[in-house]
Design a protein around this motif. Structure first.
Motif, PDB file in Angstrom:
ATOM      1  N   UNK A  45      -0.296 -12.760  40.066  1.00 32.15           N
ATOM      2  CA  UNK A  45      -0.485 -13.839  39.107  1.00 32.15           C
ATOM      3  C   UNK A  45      -1.271 -13.348  37.909  1.00 32.15           C
ATOM      4  N   UNK A  46      -0.814 -13.698  36.728  1.00 35.71           N
ATOM      5  CA  UNK A  46      -1.434 -13.202  35.501  1.00 35.71           C
ATOM      6  C   UNK A  46      -1.516 -14.310  34.459  1.00 35.71           C
ATOM      7  N   UNK A  47      -2.612 -14.317  33.735  1.00 35.00           N
ATOM      8  CA  UNK A  47      -2.784 -15.231  32.607  1.00 35.00           C
ATOM      9  C   UNK A  47      -3.296 -14.423  31.417  1.00 35.00           C
ATOM     10  N   UNK A  48      -2.390 -13.716  30.790  1.00 30.97           N
ATOM     11  CA  UNK A  48      -2.741 -12.838  29.673  1.00 30.97           C
ATOM     12  C   UNK A  48      -3.470 -13.613  28.583  1.00 30.97           C
ATOM     13  N   UNK A  49      -4.508 -13.002  28.050  1.00 32.07           N
ATOM     14  CA  UNK A  49      -5.265 -13.600  26.950  1.00 32.07           C
ATOM     15  C   UNK A  49      -6.255 -14.665  27.366  1.00 32.07           C
ATOM     16  N   UNK A  50      -6.374 -14.940  28.665  1.00 33.42           N
ATOM     17  CA  UNK A  50      -7.260 -16.009  29.125  1.00 33.42           C
ATOM     18  C   UNK A  50      -8.724 -15.591  29.192  1.00 33.42           C
ATOM     19  N   UNK A  51      -8.973 -14.288  29.268  1.00 29.22           N
ATOM     20  CA  UNK A  51     -10.345 -13.807  29.410  1.00 29.22           C
ATOM     21  C   UNK A  51     -10.904 -13.991  30.814  1.00 29.22           C
ATOM     22  N   UNK A  52     -10.100 -14.522  31.728  1.00 24.43           N
ATOM     23  CA  UNK A  52     -10.533 -14.739  33.108  1.00 24.43           C
ATOM     24  C   UNK A  52     -10.216 -13.505  33.944  1.00 24.43           C
ATOM     25  N   UNK A  53     -10.536 -13.577  35.238  1.00 21.83           N
ATOM     26  CA  UNK A  53     -10.202 -12.476  36.138  1.00 21.83           C
ATOM     27  C   UNK A  53      -8.690 -12.355  36.359  1.00 21.83           C
ATOM     28  N   UNK A  54      -7.923 -13.311  35.836  1.00 18.05           N
ATOM     29  CA  UNK A  54      -6.468 -13.247  35.911  1.00 18.05           C
ATOM     30  C   UNK A  54      -5.858 -12.684  34.623  1.00 18.05           C
TER      31      UNK A  54
END
Length: 185
Positions: free
Chosen positions: A51-60
């Protein structure tokens, strides 16, 4: 090869979260590796999903370096790794095409989080016509806080709710011991 094991989001991102110490299945890596060994012994396809959330700045966010398989997982170099940006493993990947092209009709789902990405992937897979087995003790979750200020929903309640919601509707529920025919060591 008409079966596949989907390993959903067993990634280092989760170990970075403060609630990881409350995880329902501390040996998620061991449980997943047992299923991977079984899948390979049966010549089933093993697919790894992150699972990825590019640009979120989170651990994802891949830029942080945690969107990678958890240490200790036994991935073979020829097994595909898909990166998704939705809760389910189908919507933002080519998973459906990959499975269809290989004639896969049966799936076993395991991973993190039980009620979120694993359950959602299972529901979509069932809607797409796959026969799904949900390896309930090869999934993991953490307590869910009540955003209205009440007490958190505990991991046992989450897992039990998922079992009730999926069983007989979207999937067959099995334990790792039932699937492998061997008790946990």
């Amino acid at each position: 090869m008409n079966r596949a094991l989907l390993v959903i989001d067993v990634q280092e991102s989760f170990r970075q979260l403060p609630d990881w110490e409350l995880v329902s299945e501390p040996d998620i890596v061991g449980q997943v590796n047992r299923l991977v060994s079984l899948a390979r012994a049966q010549d089933d396809l093993v697919i790894w999903v992150l699972g990825s959330r590019a640009g979120s700045g989170t651990v994802f966010d891949p830029a942080r370096g945690y969107v990678r398989l958890m240490d200790g997982l036994d991935r073979a170099t020829d097994e595909p790794v898909l990166v998704k940006s939705a809760h389910n493993a189908f919507t933002t990947t080519n998973l459906h095409q990959m499975l269809t092209r290989r004639g896969v009709r049966e799936l076993t789902v395991c991973g993190i989080k039980t009620e979120q990405c694993c359950e959602t992937t299972t529901r979509v897979a069932a809607d797409l016509g796959f026969d799904v087995t949900f390896a309930i003790d090869a999934t993991a979750t953490c307590p869910i806080p009540d955003l209205d200020g009440g007490s958190a929903l505990g991991v046992r309640d989450i897992i039990e709710r998922t079992r009730y919601a999926l069983s007989g509707r979207f999937a067959t529920i099995r334990t790792v011991a039932e699937l492998t025919g061997t008790p946990l060591r």
